[in-house]
Design a protein around this motif. Structure first.
Motif, PDB file in Angstrom:
ATOM      1  N   ASN A 167       1.235   6.910  -6.644  1.00 59.07           N
ATOM      2  CA  ASN A 167       0.463   7.293  -6.862  1.00 59.07           C
ATOM      3  C   ASN A 167      -0.591   6.424  -7.414  1.00 59.07           C
ATOM      4  OD1 ASN A 167       0.597  10.110  -6.205  1.00 59.07           O
ATOM      5  ND2 ASN A 167       1.396  10.443  -8.590  1.00 59.07           N
ATOM      6  N   GLN A 168      -1.149   5.308  -7.034  1.00 63.58           N
ATOM      7  CA  GLN A 168      -1.782   4.014  -7.517  1.00 63.58           C
ATOM      8  C   GLN A 168      -2.297   3.437  -6.531  1.00 63.58           C
ATOM      9  OE1 GLN A 168      -1.981   3.348 -11.010  1.00 63.58           O
ATOM     10  NE2 GLN A 168      -0.529   5.112 -11.442  1.00 63.58           N
ATOM     11  N   VAL A 169      -3.575   3.522  -6.742  1.00 69.01           N
ATOM     12  CA  VAL A 169      -4.386   2.296  -5.678  1.00 69.01           C
ATOM     13  C   VAL A 169      -4.055   0.641  -4.875  1.00 69.01           C
ATOM     14  CG1 VAL A 169      -6.801   1.885  -4.438  1.00 69.01           C
ATOM     15  CG2 VAL A 169      -5.827   4.027  -5.195  1.00 69.01           C
ATOM     16  N   TYR A 170      -3.749   0.411  -4.171  1.00 70.86           N
ATOM     17  CA  TYR A 170      -3.462  -1.501  -3.911  1.00 70.86           C
ATOM     18  C   TYR A 170      -4.505  -1.983  -3.714  1.00 70.86           C
ATOM     19  CZ  TYR A 170      -1.318  -5.352  -2.422  1.00 70.86           C
ATOM     20  OH  TYR A 170      -1.125  -7.083  -2.800  1.00 70.86           O
ATOM     21  N   ARG A 171      -4.550  -2.739  -4.447  1.00 73.56           N
ATOM     22  CA  ARG A 171      -5.889  -3.848  -4.033  1.00 73.56           C
ATOM     23  C   ARG A 171      -4.862  -5.288  -4.345  1.00 73.56           C
ATOM     24  NH1 ARG A 171      -9.780  -3.640  -8.807  1.00 73.56           N
ATOM     25  NH2 ARG A 171     -10.262  -5.479  -8.423  1.00 73.56           N
TER      26      ARG A 171
ATOM     27  N   PHE B  44       2.168   1.755  -3.236  1.00 76.73           N
ATOM     28  CA  PHE B  44       1.340   1.942  -3.994  1.00 76.73           C
ATOM     29  C   PHE B  44       0.648   3.923  -3.831  1.00 76.73           C
ATOM     30  CE2 PHE B  44       1.629  -1.589  -5.844  1.00 76.73           C
ATOM     31  CZ  PHE B  44       0.695  -2.252  -6.503  1.00 76.73           C
ATOM     32  N   VAL B  45       0.992   3.744  -2.898  1.00 74.87           N
ATOM     33  CA  VAL B  45       1.083   5.658  -2.733  1.00 74.87           C
ATOM     34  C   VAL B  45       1.943   6.058  -2.967  1.00 74.87           C
ATOM     35  CG1 VAL B  45       0.760   7.478  -0.979  1.00 74.87           C
ATOM     36  CG2 VAL B  45      -0.782   5.255  -0.323  1.00 74.87           C
TER      37      VAL B  45
ATOM     38  N   GLU C   4       0.713  -0.972   0.036  1.00 72.21           N
ATOM     39  CA  GLU C   4      -0.186  -0.165   0.092  1.00 72.21           C
ATOM     40  C   GLU C   4       0.861   1.207   0.381  1.00 72.21           C
ATOM     41  OE1 GLU C   4      -2.709  -0.587   3.126  1.00 72.21           O
ATOM     42  OE2 GLU C   4      -3.863  -2.222   2.233  1.00 72.21           O
TER      43      GLU C   4
ATOM     44  N   TRP D 191       4.573   3.937 -13.385  1.00 69.00           N
ATOM     45  CA  TRP D 191       4.156   4.510 -12.199  1.00 69.00           C
ATOM     46  C   TRP D 191       4.844   5.168 -11.684  1.00 69.00           C
ATOM     47  CZ3 TRP D 191       0.943  -0.745 -10.348  1.00 69.00           C
ATOM     48  CH2 TRP D 191       0.234  -1.006 -10.797  1.00 69.00           C
TER      49      TRP D 191
END
Length: 172
Positions: free
Chosen positions: A154-158, A150-151, A147, A171
């Motif tokens: 600038n992405q959202v982790y799933r 990814f922050v 997480e 990214w």
């Protein structure tokens, strides 16, 4: 080889041509051995065919170089485009280090060879980031760590969504 392939040639295409050349070289070797056998039978001096040995040595070197470059491209493509979390990055790092040694060897043995220079350059470029990628690929990283990564991107982790090294590179 009468004409050295361009360093920008597709390694897979070159390996196909080299395979045909290898078959031809094996046939020439077989014929030389048969000729030597006949020379021996008739009590004639046996020809060493030393040029054939030199050709085989040179062929093996250049064939190994193109095979190494091809293997590097195949591995790099897999590392860039496979699910990041399923790649054994420690093994990948070992493989890159082995390839680096091969590239350096070809560079020393085939001075001024553009393919050897390309192989060495490409592996060295990859080596710049391999330690960081190996650390990032540590299986001990938990979702909370991802997480944070990814922050920064600038992405959202799933957890249920796969990502690749190409994605991470894109990214930033």
């Amino acid at each position: 080889m009468s004409r050295t392939p361009d360093a920008k040639a597709d390694p897979e295409m070159v390996l196909g041509k080299l395979s045909a050349m290898e078959d031809h070289l094996k046939e020439m070797t077989r014929q030389a051995e048969e000729f030597n056998h006949h020379q021996h039978l008739y009590g004639l001096p046996v020809n060493e065919f030393s040029a054939l040995g030199d050709i085989k040595t040179d062929f093996d070197m250049r064939s190994g170089l193109w095979r190494g470059l091809h293997d590097f491209h195949e591995s790099k493509d897999a590392w860039l485009n496979s699910n990041f979390l399923t790649i054994g990055w420690e093994d990948a790092e070992k493989k890159v280090k082995l390839m680096q040694g091969q590239a350096m060897q070809y560079g020393r043995k085939l001075k001024d060879d553009k393919v050897a220079e390309l192989f060495k350059h490409e592996v060295q470029q990859w080596m710049v980031n391999v330690s960081a990628v190996t650390e990032l690929g540590n299986p001990a990283l938990k979702p909370r760590h991802w997480e944070k990564v990814f922050v920064k991107c600038n992405q959202v982790y799933r957890e249920d969504k796969e990502f690749t090294l190409s994605d991470l590179t894109e990214w930033n």
